[in-house]
Write a protein that holds these residues in place. Structure first.
Motif, PDB file in Angstrom:
ATOM      1  N   LEU A 261      24.606 -29.919  21.604  1.00 42.91           N
ATOM      2  CA  LEU A 261      25.892 -30.364  22.304  1.00 42.91           C
ATOM      3  C   LEU A 261      26.773 -28.764  22.628  1.00 42.91           C
ATOM      4  O   LEU A 261      27.429 -28.068  21.432  1.00 42.91           O
ATOM      5  CB  LEU A 261      27.000 -30.990  20.939  1.00 42.91           C
ATOM      6  CG  LEU A 261      28.849 -31.776  21.950  1.00 42.91           C
ATOM      7  CD1 LEU A 261      28.512 -32.946  22.640  1.00 42.91           C
ATOM      8  CD2 LEU A 261      28.382 -32.444  20.351  1.00 42.91           C
ATOM      9  N   LYS A 262      26.649 -28.440  23.581  1.00 42.00           N
ATOM     10  CA  LYS A 262      27.456 -26.975  24.306  1.00 42.00           C
ATOM     11  C   LYS A 262      29.099 -27.462  23.814  1.00 42.00           C
ATOM     12  O   LYS A 262      30.073 -28.506  23.964  1.00 42.00           O
ATOM     13  CB  LYS A 262      27.518 -26.687  25.422  1.00 42.00           C
ATOM     14  CG  LYS A 262      25.851 -26.732  25.234  1.00 42.00           C
ATOM     15  CD  LYS A 262      24.846 -25.309  24.501  1.00 42.00           C
ATOM     16  CE  LYS A 262      24.046 -24.777  25.442  1.00 42.00           C
ATOM     17  NZ  LYS A 262      22.804 -25.903  26.085  1.00 42.00           N
ATOM     18  N   ILE A 263      29.663 -26.287  23.178  1.00 43.28           N
ATOM     19  CA  ILE A 263      31.242 -26.331  22.518  1.00 43.28           C
ATOM     20  C   ILE A 263      31.229 -24.298  22.965  1.00 43.28           C
ATOM     21  O   ILE A 263      31.736 -23.809  22.498  1.00 43.28           O
ATOM     22  CB  ILE A 263      31.200 -25.906  20.910  1.00 43.28           C
ATOM     23  CG1 ILE A 263      30.465 -27.439  20.298  1.00 43.28           C
ATOM     24  CG2 ILE A 263      32.475 -26.638  20.624  1.00 43.28           C
ATOM     25  CD1 ILE A 263      30.279 -27.244  18.694  1.00 43.28           C
ATOM     26  N   LYS A 264      32.592 -25.523  23.523  1.00 43.34           N
ATOM     27  CA  LYS A 264      33.334 -24.159  24.295  1.00 43.34           C
ATOM     28  C   LYS A 264      35.167 -24.387  23.341  1.00 43.34           C
ATOM     29  O   LYS A 264      35.684 -25.707  23.600  1.00 43.34           O
ATOM     30  CB  LYS A 264      33.490 -24.845  26.186  1.00 43.34           C
ATOM     31  CG  LYS A 264      35.172 -23.725  26.563  1.00 43.34           C
ATOM     32  CD  LYS A 264      34.403 -22.445  26.356  1.00 43.34           C
ATOM     33  CE  LYS A 264      35.145 -21.702  27.109  1.00 43.34           C
ATOM     34  NZ  LYS A 264      34.914 -19.486  27.128  1.00 43.34           N
ATOM     35  N   GLU A 265      36.040 -23.271  23.583  1.00 38.70           N
ATOM     36  CA  GLU A 265      36.823 -23.701  22.717  1.00 38.70           C
ATOM     37  C   GLU A 265      38.288 -22.406  23.765  1.00 38.70           C
ATOM     38  O   GLU A 265      37.360 -20.902  23.901  1.00 38.70           O
ATOM     39  CB  GLU A 265      36.978 -22.511  21.188  1.00 38.70           C
ATOM     40  CG  GLU A 265      36.559 -23.399  20.593  1.00 38.70           C
ATOM     41  CD  GLU A 265      36.709 -23.495  18.942  1.00 38.70           C
ATOM     42  OE1 GLU A 265      37.385 -23.998  18.080  1.00 38.70           O
ATOM     43  OE2 GLU A 265      36.287 -22.042  18.351  1.00 38.70           O
ATOM     44  N   THR A 266      39.565 -22.467  23.569  1.00 32.47           N
ATOM     45  CA  THR A 266      40.064 -21.625  24.157  1.00 32.47           C
ATOM     46  C   THR A 266      41.051 -21.278  22.954  1.00 32.47           C
ATOM     47  O   THR A 266      41.656 -22.042  22.087  1.00 32.47           O
ATOM     48  CB  THR A 266      41.193 -21.621  25.267  1.00 32.47           C
ATOM     49  OG1 THR A 266      39.964 -22.369  26.864  1.00 32.47           O
ATOM     50  CG2 THR A 266      42.237 -20.570  25.480  1.00 32.47           C
ATOM     51  N   VAL A 267      40.262 -19.711  22.310  1.00 29.73           N
ATOM     52  CA  VAL A 267      41.402 -19.705  21.016  1.00 29.73           C
ATOM     53  C   VAL A 267      42.228 -18.112  21.233  1.00 29.73           C
ATOM     54  O   VAL A 267      42.307 -16.999  22.630  1.00 29.73           O
ATOM     55  CB  VAL A 267      40.293 -18.591  20.167  1.00 29.73           C
ATOM     56  CG1 VAL A 267      40.684 -18.197  18.889  1.00 29.73           C
ATOM     57  CG2 VAL A 267      38.981 -19.612  20.317  1.00 29.73           C
ATOM     58  N   ILE A 268      43.448 -18.858  20.801  1.00 27.29           N
ATOM     59  CA  ILE A 268      44.887 -17.369  20.788  1.00 27.29           C
ATOM     60  C   ILE A 268      45.349 -17.470  19.591  1.00 27.29           C
ATOM     61  O   ILE A 268      45.243 -18.165  18.541  1.00 27.29           O
ATOM     62  CB  ILE A 268      45.673 -18.413  21.682  1.00 27.29           C
ATOM     63  CG1 ILE A 268      45.021 -18.354  23.065  1.00 27.29           C
ATOM     64  CG2 ILE A 268      46.955 -17.507  21.814  1.00 27.29           C
ATOM     65  CD1 ILE A 268      46.735 -19.327  23.834  1.00 27.29           C
ATOM     66  N   ASN A 269      45.276 -16.013  19.261  1.00 28.69           N
ATOM     67  CA  ASN A 269      45.563 -15.666  18.208  1.00 28.69           C
ATOM     68  C   ASN A 269      46.861 -15.282  17.708  1.00 28.69           C
ATOM     69  O   ASN A 269      47.841 -14.829  18.760  1.00 28.69           O
ATOM     70  CB  ASN A 269      44.566 -14.253  17.362  1.00 28.69           C
ATOM     71  CG  ASN A 269      43.588 -14.144  17.669  1.00 28.69           C
ATOM     72  OD1 ASN A 269      42.686 -15.135  16.426  1.00 28.69           O
ATOM     73  ND2 ASN A 269      42.594 -13.544  18.222  1.00 28.69           N
TER      74      ASN A 269
END
Length: 300
Positions: A261-269
Motif C-alpha cells: 500500500l503506497k501512501i502519498k501526502e501533500t504536506v504544507i507547513n
C-alpha cells in the motif's frame, strides 16, 4: 469538510463550523500535560475535531491514543491511509464492493488521486480486482496513478470524452465503482456498469454546492440504467462499522509495512497556511491526503 461550511451539514455525525469559533477537523498531536488517567505526557493522540491551533486543552474522552509503530513513525498517516480515509476505503470495498478474487472484475475509481481514491484503487487490486481504472483531473495525477500506485489506466476528465475513454479502457464493462464525485462523471461510469454491479458511495463532491439530499438523485435516464441492471447504490457511512476499525487499521498497517500500500501526502507547513491549503484541496491541488503541519514535531 465542505459540508461543515453549510449552516446545515445534512448529516447527524458532523456539525457545522460556528461563526467566531475556532475551526476544527481531524488532527494528531502530542500530550504535554494530562489530568486524564488514560493519557500521560508524550502520548500521541488523534481527534476527529481537533481545533486549528498550536496548543489546546481537550476533553480526554474525545481523544484516541495511537501507536507510532503502526505507521513507522509517520504520524500524519493516522489522518490518512492508516486512519479514517484508509478505513473508509477498505471497509467500503469490503461491505459494498462484493469483490471476488479470480472473477476478473473491473473497478473504476473517481477522485482517484485523493485521500480515499488513491487508496481504494490499490485496495481493489489487493482484494482481487483484475483491472483498476482511475479518473482524476490532471495528467500529472494520471501518471502518478499508473506509475506509482499500480492503477492499470487513468482518465483525465478534463481532456477528451470520459465515456469514450472508459469504453476503451474497460472493454468488459465496470463491476465495481468507488464513487467520490457524483455528477456527470458518475453518470458516465454508471452507464457502462454491468448487470448486478456495485457502487460504493464514498462521496459526491461535485454536488455539495447544491441543495440536494444525500445521496443525490440520479438523472432519470441513469436511474433507469441502474434499476434495469440491478446496480446497488447504497449510502455508506464508515462510522456505522466501528467494530471493524481495529482489524482494519492492522490490515492497512500491514499492507503499508509490506510495501503493498503506497501512501502519498501533500504536506504544507505552518498554521498560517491552513486557509490556503484548504482552498487548494477543494480545487484539486493535492495528491493523496492534504496535511498541514503546524508543529515541528512531525515524526518519532
Amino acid at each position: 469538510m465542505r459540508c461543515r461550511m453549510n449552516e446545515d451539514t445534512g448529516t447527524d455525525y458532523i456539525r457545522a463550523w460556528q461563526l467566531s469559533q475556532v475551526v476544527d477537523g481531524g488532527g494528531i498531536g502530542i500530550v504535554e500535560e494530562s489530568k486524564n488517567i488514560n493519557f500521560t505526557k508524550g502520548d500521541f493522540v488523534i481527534s476527529f475535531n481537533w481545533p486549528w491551533q498550536t496548543k489546546v486543552i481537550l476533553d480526554g474522552n474525545s481523544l484516541e491514543k495511537v501507536d507510532p509503530q503502526l505507521v513507522d513513525g509517520n504520524l500524519s498517516y493516522f489522518l490518512g491511509a492508516i486512519g479514517m480515509p484508509g478505513l473508509t476505503s477498505l471497509i467500503g470495498i469490503q461491505e459494498k464492493g462484493h469483490i471476488t478474487a479470480g472473477s476478473n472484475q473491473t473497478m473504476v475509481v473517481s477522485g482517484a488521486a485523493g485521500a480515499c481514491g488513491s487508496l481504494a484503487g490499490q485496495i481493489g487490486h489487493l482484494m482481487g480486482c483484475s483491472r483498476v481504472v482511475g479518473i482524476c483531473g490532471t495528467q500529472e495525477k494520471c501518471l502518478f496513478l499508473t506509475s506509482e500506485l499500480g492503477f492499470d489506466a487513468a482518465v483525465n476528465y478534463k481532456k477528451g470524452n470520459v465515456a469514450e475513454q472508459l469504453r476503451e479502457l474497460c472493454p468488459a464493462g465496470v463491476d465495481v465503482y468507488f464513487d467520490n464525485v457524483g455528477g456527470d462523471i458518475s453518470d458516465a461510469v454508471i452507464s457502462q456498469m454491468n448487470q448486478n454491479s456495485h457502487i460504493i458511495l464514498c462521496g459526491q463532491i461535485s454536488q455539495y454546492n447544491k441543495d440536494v439530499p444525500y445521496p443525490p438523485p440520479l438523472p432519470p435516464a441513469v436511474e433507469a440504467i441502474q434499476k434495469e441492471r440491478n446496480i446497488t447504490r447504497e449510502r455508506f457511512l464508515v462510522l456505522n462499522h466501528k467494530d471493524k476499525f481495529e482489524s482494519g487499521i492492522l490490515q492497512l498497517s500491514q499492507w503499508f509495512k509490506e510495501g503493498k500500500l503506497k501512501i502519498k501526502e501533500t504536506v504544507i507547513n505552518g498554521l498560517e497556511n491552513m486557509g490556503a491549503a484548504f482552498q487548494s484541496m477543494m480545487t484539486g491541488g493535492n495528491i493523496g491526503k492534504q496535511i498541514v503541519c503546524i508543529s515541528e514535531e512531525t515524526s518519532v
